[in-house]
Design a protein around this motif. Sequence first.
Motif, PDB file in Angstrom:
ATOM      1  N   LEU A 160       0.831  -1.199   0.000  1.00  0.00           N
ATOM      2  CA  LEU A 160       0.000   0.000   0.000  1.00  0.00           C
ATOM      3  C   LEU A 160       0.867   1.251   0.000  1.00  0.00           C
ATOM      4  N   PHE A 161       0.573   2.131  -0.943  1.00  0.00           N
ATOM      5  CA  PHE A 161       1.199   3.452  -1.003  1.00  0.00           C
ATOM      6  C   PHE A 161       0.110   4.453  -0.607  1.00  0.00           C
ATOM      7  N   GLN A 162       0.129   4.849   0.646  1.00  0.00           N
ATOM      8  CA  GLN A 162      -0.935   5.682   1.180  1.00  0.00           C
ATOM      9  C   GLN A 162      -0.874   7.086   0.605  1.00  0.00           C
ATOM     10  N   VAL A 163      -2.056   7.616   0.264  1.00  0.00           N
ATOM     11  CA  VAL A 163      -2.160   8.975  -0.258  1.00  0.00           C
ATOM     12  C   VAL A 163      -2.736   9.856   0.842  1.00  0.00           C
ATOM     13  N   THR A 164      -2.042  10.911   1.188  1.00  0.00           N
ATOM     14  CA  THR A 164      -2.498  11.846   2.219  1.00  0.00           C
ATOM     15  C   THR A 164      -2.471  13.263   1.657  1.00  0.00           C
ATOM     16  N   PRO A 165      -3.159  14.200   2.320  1.00  0.00           N
ATOM     17  CA  PRO A 165      -3.180  15.590   1.822  1.00  0.00           C
ATOM     18  C   PRO A 165      -1.798  16.231   1.741  1.00  0.00           C
ATOM     19  N   THR A 166      -0.850  15.714   2.510  1.00  0.00           N
ATOM     20  CA  THR A 166       0.489  16.331   2.529  1.00  0.00           C
ATOM     21  C   THR A 166       1.452  15.683   1.545  1.00  0.00           C
ATOM     22  N   VAL A 167       0.985  14.664   0.829  1.00  0.00           N
ATOM     23  CA  VAL A 167       1.857  13.946  -0.110  1.00  0.00           C
ATOM     24  C   VAL A 167       1.348  14.166  -1.530  1.00  0.00           C
ATOM     25  N   GLN A 168       2.246  14.432  -2.452  1.00  0.00           N
ATOM     26  CA  GLN A 168       1.873  14.644  -3.851  1.00  0.00           C
ATOM     27  C   GLN A 168       1.508  13.311  -4.494  1.00  0.00           C
ATOM     28  N   LEU A 169       0.302  13.247  -5.065  1.00  0.00           N
ATOM     29  CA  LEU A 169      -0.172  12.009  -5.670  1.00  0.00           C
ATOM     30  C   LEU A 169       0.730  11.555  -6.810  1.00  0.00           C
ATOM     31  N   LEU A 226       3.891  11.946  -7.186  1.00  0.00           N
ATOM     32  CA  LEU A 226       5.112  11.351  -6.650  1.00  0.00           C
ATOM     33  C   LEU A 226       4.848   9.947  -6.113  1.00  0.00           C
ATOM     34  N   VAL A 227       3.735   9.794  -5.402  1.00  0.00           N
ATOM     35  CA  VAL A 227       3.370   8.470  -4.872  1.00  0.00           C
ATOM     36  C   VAL A 227       3.148   7.492  -6.015  1.00  0.00           C
ATOM     37  N   ARG A 228       2.420   7.944  -7.033  1.00  0.00           N
ATOM     38  CA  ARG A 228       2.129   7.067  -8.168  1.00  0.00           C
ATOM     39  C   ARG A 228       3.412   6.666  -8.898  1.00  0.00           C
ATOM     40  N   SER A 229       4.318   7.603  -9.091  1.00  0.00           N
ATOM     41  CA  SER A 229       5.580   7.290  -9.779  1.00  0.00           C
ATOM     42  C   SER A 229       6.375   6.242  -9.007  1.00  0.00           C
ATOM     43  N   THR A 230       6.435   6.402  -7.689  1.00  0.00           N
ATOM     44  CA  THR A 230       7.144   5.424  -6.858  1.00  0.00           C
ATOM     45  C   THR A 230       6.484   4.059  -6.950  1.00  0.00           C
ATOM     46  N   ALA A 231       5.171   4.040  -6.851  1.00  0.00           N
ATOM     47  CA  ALA A 231       4.434   2.778  -6.902  1.00  0.00           C
ATOM     48  C   ALA A 231       4.632   2.078  -8.246  1.00  0.00           C
ATOM     49  N   GLU A 232       4.629   2.843  -9.322  1.00  0.00           N
ATOM     50  CA  GLU A 232       4.811   2.246 -10.648  1.00  0.00           C
ATOM     51  C   GLU A 232       6.218   1.678 -10.812  1.00  0.00           C
ATOM     52  N   LEU A 233       7.209   2.348 -10.227  1.00  0.00           N
ATOM     53  CA  LEU A 233       8.573   1.825 -10.267  1.00  0.00           C
ATOM     54  C   LEU A 233       8.679   0.512  -9.505  1.00  0.00           C
ATOM     55  N   ILE A 234       8.033   0.425  -8.339  1.00  0.00           N
ATOM     56  CA  ILE A 234       8.064  -0.808  -7.556  1.00  0.00           C
ATOM     57  C   ILE A 234       7.321  -1.923  -8.290  1.00  0.00           C
ATOM     58  N   GLU A 264      -6.404   1.595  -7.269  1.00  0.00           N
ATOM     59  CA  GLU A 264      -6.649   2.792  -6.464  1.00  0.00           C
ATOM     60  C   GLU A 264      -7.905   2.596  -5.633  1.00  0.00           C
ATOM     61  N   THR A 265      -7.797   2.769  -4.319  1.00  0.00           N
ATOM     62  CA  THR A 265      -8.934   2.739  -3.405  1.00  0.00           C
ATOM     63  C   THR A 265      -8.870   3.981  -2.529  1.00  0.00           C
ATOM     64  N   ARG A 266      -9.801   4.102  -1.609  1.00  0.00           N
ATOM     65  CA  ARG A 266      -9.788   5.257  -0.714  1.00  0.00           C
ATOM     66  C   ARG A 266      -8.583   5.238   0.218  1.00  0.00           C
ATOM     67  N   PHE A 267      -7.918   4.090   0.332  1.00  0.00           N
ATOM     68  CA  PHE A 267      -6.747   3.992   1.191  1.00  0.00           C
ATOM     69  C   PHE A 267      -5.465   4.431   0.485  1.00  0.00           C
ATOM     70  N   GLY A 268      -5.483   4.424  -0.838  1.00  0.00           N
ATOM     71  CA  GLY A 268      -4.292   4.805  -1.594  1.00  0.00           C
ATOM     72  C   GLY A 268      -4.126   3.937  -2.818  1.00  0.00           C
ATOM     73  N   LEU A 269      -2.876   3.696  -3.200  1.00  0.00           N
ATOM     74  CA  LEU A 269      -2.545   2.876  -4.366  1.00  0.00           C
ATOM     75  C   LEU A 269      -1.983   1.540  -3.886  1.00  0.00           C
ATOM     76  N   HIS A 270      -2.439   0.474  -4.512  1.00  0.00           N
ATOM     77  CA  HIS A 270      -2.042  -0.872  -4.097  1.00  0.00           C
ATOM     78  C   HIS A 270      -1.363  -1.625  -5.239  1.00  0.00           C
ATOM     79  N   ILE A 271      -0.334  -2.374  -4.898  1.00  0.00           N
ATOM     80  CA  ILE A 271       0.165  -3.451  -5.746  1.00  0.00           C
ATOM     81  C   ILE A 271      -0.411  -4.729  -5.145  1.00  0.00           C
TER      82      ILE A 271
END
Length: 248
Positions: free
Chosen positions: A101-110, A112-120, A180-187
């Motif tokens: 789980l790559f959690q998405v929060t108001p203080t984190v840029q989506l 950036l999170v998505r790019s990291t998740a896609e790399l993993i 993508e769910t309400r919790f964030g991005l999942h592999i």
Amino acid sequence: MGIAVNGIEVSDLAIEQELPHHQDAANPLKQAVHEVVLRQVLLQEADRLGITGETDDARVEALFEREVKVPEVDEAACRRYYQSQIERFSSGALVEARHILFQVTPTVQLDLVRSTAELILAELQANPDRFDELARQYSNCPSGAVGGNLGQLARGQCVPEFEQLLFRMAPGELAGRLLETRFGLHIVQAMRRIEGEALPFEAVQAQISDELQRQSWQRALHQYLHILVGQADIEGVELEGADSPLVQ
């Protein structure tokens, strides 16, 4: 507000009294206005047909009972639905799964999170044996401490979009896209699958019949309301007949 139904004004007071019932709506005021106007359309139709009742709600219910006709659902229709939705009527189906789980929060840029998740995800597609390692390193879920293992999941134990993906996957399959769910991005990876046992048609026939009857009723009611609204002279607001909790 300058709203009228067939020349009869809708008062601001009626809308104000309705407003508290729609605070969870995306636009509470709009929903309250639509509800009051639609109710006025229905009550005027009840008056036209000479339908009486102790309360306005009773008159609306009597109007529906008289004017909205729905044929009974037959066994053949129930059997077709049963065959098309057989997975819904199975008991005991389990899928062992793990995720990162790559959690998405108001203080984190989506982005950036998505790019990291896609790399993993790309790394896991090339080197699937690293799932445990990467889950421990990157997952924002407590399951990350055990390599992302979620254990055996039955239907209804996770959010719908996660369930829909998981129960379509083959054992050992790694999802080829981020979920993508309400919790964030999942592999997501499905591990072992235990097939459920289909319930016999006779055990679920009454449930299916009730569900199909309800769907037929809702379709018929939507159609009836659209007809009434189309025939009414409504001033001050645009109204669609189905846009109301009356038909939920």
